[in-house]
Design a protein around this motif. Structure first.
Motif, PDB file in Angstrom:
ATOM      1  N   HIS A   1       9.674  64.374  -2.621  1.00  0.00           N
ATOM      2  CA  HIS A   1       9.987  62.960  -2.809  1.00  0.00           C
ATOM      3  C   HIS A   1       9.772  62.485  -4.249  1.00  0.00           C
ATOM      4  O   HIS A   1      10.256  61.426  -4.621  1.00  0.00           O
ATOM      5  CB  HIS A   1       9.160  62.094  -1.851  1.00  0.00           C
ATOM      6  N   GLN A   2       9.113  63.258  -5.078  1.00  0.00           N
ATOM      7  CA  GLN A   2       8.886  62.865  -6.469  1.00  0.00           C
ATOM      8  C   GLN A   2       9.822  63.600  -7.429  1.00  0.00           C
ATOM      9  O   GLN A   2       9.594  63.639  -8.616  1.00  0.00           O
ATOM     10  CB  GLN A   2       7.431  63.131  -6.867  1.00  0.00           C
ATOM     11  N   LEU A   3      10.901  64.161  -6.898  1.00  0.00           N
ATOM     12  CA  LEU A   3      11.800  64.965  -7.700  1.00  0.00           C
ATOM     13  C   LEU A   3      13.228  64.461  -7.536  1.00  0.00           C
ATOM     14  O   LEU A   3      13.693  64.219  -6.427  1.00  0.00           O
ATOM     15  CB  LEU A   3      11.723  66.431  -7.251  1.00  0.00           C
ATOM     16  N   GLU A   4      13.909  64.280  -8.647  1.00  0.00           N
ATOM     17  CA  GLU A   4      15.329  63.937  -8.601  1.00  0.00           C
ATOM     18  C   GLU A   4      16.097  65.233  -8.757  1.00  0.00           C
ATOM     19  O   GLU A   4      15.863  66.001  -9.686  1.00  0.00           O
ATOM     20  CB  GLU A   4      15.679  62.973  -9.725  1.00  0.00           C
ATOM     21  N   ALA A   5      17.026  65.493  -7.845  1.00  0.00           N
ATOM     22  CA  ALA A   5      17.763  66.740  -7.883  1.00  0.00           C
ATOM     23  C   ALA A   5      19.258  66.484  -7.743  1.00  0.00           C
ATOM     24  O   ALA A   5      19.676  65.601  -7.005  1.00  0.00           O
ATOM     25  CB  ALA A   5      17.301  67.651  -6.768  1.00  0.00           C
ATOM     26  N   MET A   6      20.047  67.274  -8.454  1.00  0.00           N
ATOM     27  CA  MET A   6      21.489  67.284  -8.291  1.00  0.00           C
ATOM     28  C   MET A   6      21.867  68.707  -7.870  1.00  0.00           C
ATOM     29  O   MET A   6      21.505  69.670  -8.558  1.00  0.00           O
ATOM     30  CB  MET A   6      22.197  66.919  -9.587  1.00  0.00           C
ATOM     31  N   VAL A   7      22.552  68.819  -6.756  1.00  0.00           N
ATOM     32  CA  VAL A   7      22.917  70.123  -6.218  1.00  0.00           C
ATOM     33  C   VAL A   7      24.420  70.314  -6.387  1.00  0.00           C
ATOM     34  O   VAL A   7      25.204  69.464  -5.982  1.00  0.00           O
ATOM     35  CB  VAL A   7      22.530  70.234  -4.731  1.00  0.00           C
ATOM     36  N   THR A   8      24.810  71.429  -6.996  1.00  0.00           N
ATOM     37  CA  THR A   8      26.223  71.765  -7.127  1.00  0.00           C
ATOM     38  C   THR A   8      26.418  73.197  -6.649  1.00  0.00           C
ATOM     39  O   THR A   8      25.515  74.024  -6.737  1.00  0.00           O
ATOM     40  CB  THR A   8      26.715  71.658  -8.596  1.00  0.00           C
ATOM     41  N   GLY A   9      27.575  73.476  -6.144  1.00  0.00           N
ATOM     42  CA  GLY A   9      27.900  74.838  -5.722  1.00  0.00           C
ATOM     43  C   GLY A   9      27.096  75.326  -4.524  1.00  0.00           C
ATOM     44  O   GLY A   9      26.927  76.524  -4.350  1.00  0.00           O
ATOM     45  N   PHE A  10      26.615  74.416  -3.674  1.00  0.00           N
ATOM     46  CA  PHE A  10      25.805  74.826  -2.520  1.00  0.00           C
ATOM     47  C   PHE A  10      26.699  75.465  -1.471  1.00  0.00           C
ATOM     48  O   PHE A  10      27.766  74.962  -1.147  1.00  0.00           O
ATOM     49  CB  PHE A  10      25.090  73.612  -1.931  1.00  0.00           C
TER      50      PHE A  10
END
Length: 72
Positions: free
Chosen positions: A60-69
């Motif tokens: 919850h304290q991490l901003e993530a962008m996921v690509t190519g999942f």
């Protein structure tokens, strides 16, 4: 596996961000966990317990962008 530092993991830069490519490679006999093309942990395939579901968890304290999942 215990949490351990690894040089393959890119540290955040001055802007506070970093980009790391994460992979799980499942072979005939073993599973490799890969960060930026470097195997950071391996385990026998028989030791991995799964019910066929694939996904990821983000703190919850991490901003993530996921690509190519995907899974194949």
């Amino acid at each position: 596996a215990p949490k351990t530092p690894n040089a393959a993991v890119k540290k955040p830069g001055e802007d506070g961000t970093s980009v790391n490519a994460l992979e799980v490679r499942v072979g005939a006999d073993k599973v490799d966990f890969v960060v930026n093309g470097t195997v950071v942990h391996s385990m026998p395939k028989g030791d991995m317990v799964t019910d066929g579901i694939v996904g990821f968890r983000v703190n919850h304290q991490l901003e993530a962008m996921v690509t190519g999942f995907g899974a194949k």
